[in-house]
Design an enzyme around this catalytic site. Structure first.
Site, PDB file in Angstrom:
ATOM      1  N   TYR A 168       0.988  -0.994  -0.204  1.00  0.00           N
ATOM      2  CA  TYR A 168       0.075   0.087   0.042  1.00  0.00           C
ATOM      3  C   TYR A 168       0.893   1.320   0.253  1.00  0.00           C
ATOM      4  O   TYR A 168       1.103   2.755  -1.186  1.00  0.00           O
ATOM      5  CB  TYR A 168      -1.074  -0.047   0.932  1.00  0.00           C
ATOM      6  N   LYS A 194       0.951   4.143  -3.262  1.00  0.00           N
ATOM      7  CA  LYS A 194       1.058   5.136  -2.789  1.00  0.00           C
ATOM      8  C   LYS A 194       2.208   5.838  -2.932  1.00  0.00           C
ATOM      9  O   LYS A 194       1.640   7.424  -3.678  1.00  0.00           O
ATOM     10  CB  LYS A 194       0.695   5.742  -0.845  1.00  0.00           C
ATOM     11  N   SER A 203     -10.503   2.377   8.141  1.00  0.00           N
ATOM     12  CA  SER A 203      -9.462   3.054   8.670  1.00  0.00           C
ATOM     13  C   SER A 203     -10.704   2.768  10.342  1.00  0.00           C
ATOM     14  O   SER A 203     -10.399   2.357  11.291  1.00  0.00           O
ATOM     15  CB  SER A 203      -9.189   4.077   8.567  1.00  0.00           C
TER      16      SER A 203
END
Length: 320
Positions: free
Chosen positions: A163, A167, A205
């Protein structure tokens, strides 16, 4: 004759950050194009219920890897908020296909469509994951926008590495594309995003917070950089509307150790099952959002974010 409202596009409009961005844009009288995988999917029903949505929101069926579908949503817009990205909650079997390609190629597709459609400014949502994984950053020094995660270091991090890698590469390519092609690109790097959910499906999240309250045996006592989803949406629009905004911006409000976060939650909601003990995690990282605050950004109290988060989970039936 009155001028038509300004049109902007939000990719990933049905997601956690995307939904709040759409809501705030509608409240500010923007006409919003939202990209989703399926406009009539029940997962996107909440968008049609937003105030002013019936007149000022149009959803487009689009895929990050399908350039034409993105261009159809972006053409005619003066601004684009590129929010859509894959975020893992479980291990991705093939990260190249499941994460890196949509993040990197998808971002470039959005930017190419923006360049062709002559968009005024693009705000790209990155992550603090593109900032914090840098072993050569001086120990104890606060991390700012000049710090970039090391790509090779990301590849070796089994937990969030792919991830973070996706990003980092996507954000670097976005800023480089802007410079090379004369497109005004601004990026934003939020931390752990908490706050009330508008969408019916849970995001990564939010699950982190829910799981803390459902009693894992232990948790890492490392610093989590936290920000409210509503403050992220405000930051996105601030970066679009402020002509002087440029480059990248870290977007975090509080650095909170695992034990401290649980203590705050226990104080607000004592009846849930919390971790019994804490282990030391990776070296704590502290980030600054001073650059964003200088533009006029501010944030809510952490207790308000936590309370509003939990109440929305209870309303959605995710917590009892």
């Amino acid at each position: 004759m009155a001028l038509e409202k300004e049109r902007v596009c939000v990719t990933g409009a049905g997601g956690f950050i995307g939904s709040w961005t759409v809501k705030l844009l509608l409240s500010k009288d923007y006409f919003v194009h939202g990209t989703v995988r399926e406009p009539r999917d029940e997962k996107n029903a909440h968008l049609y219920q937003l105030e002013k949505a019936s007149k000022n929101l149009k959803l487009f069926k689009a895929d990050l890897l399908d350039y034409d579908s993105l261009y159809s949503a972006i053409v005619g817009c003066s601004g684009v908020f590129h929010v859509a990205t894959p975020v893992p909650y479980t291990d991705v079997q093939n990260p190249e296909v499941g994460m890196i390609e949509p993040a990197v190629k998808g971002t470039l597709n959005v930017l190419k469509a923006c360049a062709e459609a002559k968009v005024k400014r693009v705000v790209v949502v990155s992550s603090v994951a593109a900032v914090v994984y840098n072993p050569s950053w001086p120990k104890g020094r606060v991390l700012d926008e000049t710090c970039w995660s090391d790509k090779e270091h990301c590849r070796t991090n089994k937990r969030w590495g792919w991830y973070a890698y996706s990003k980092t590469v996507a954000e670097r390519e976005a800023l480089e594309y802007g410079k090379t092609n004369g497109l005004d690109v601004v990026t934003i790097c939020p931390g752990y995003v908490f706050g009330p959910v508008l969408q019916s499906t849970m995001n990564t999240s939010s699950w982190i917070l829910v799981n803390l309250m459902k009693g894992p045996e232990s948790d890492e006592n490392q610093v989590r950089m936290i920000v409210d989803v509503r403050n992220v949406a405000e930051a996105l629009i601030l970066l679009y509307e402020k002509p002087e905004a440029e480059g990248r911006y870290i977007c975090t409000a509080y650095g909170c150790k695992g034990q401290e976060l649980v203590d705050k939650l226990k104080n607000l909601y004592p009846h849930y099952t919390y971790p019994k003990f804490f282990t030391e995690g990776e070296e704590d990282k502290v980030l600054t959002s001073e650059k964003l605050q200088k533009l006029g950004w501010s944030f809510r109290p952490l207790e308000e974010t936590l309370t509003d988060s939990v109440e929305s989970y209870k309303k959605a039936g995710i917590l009892n």
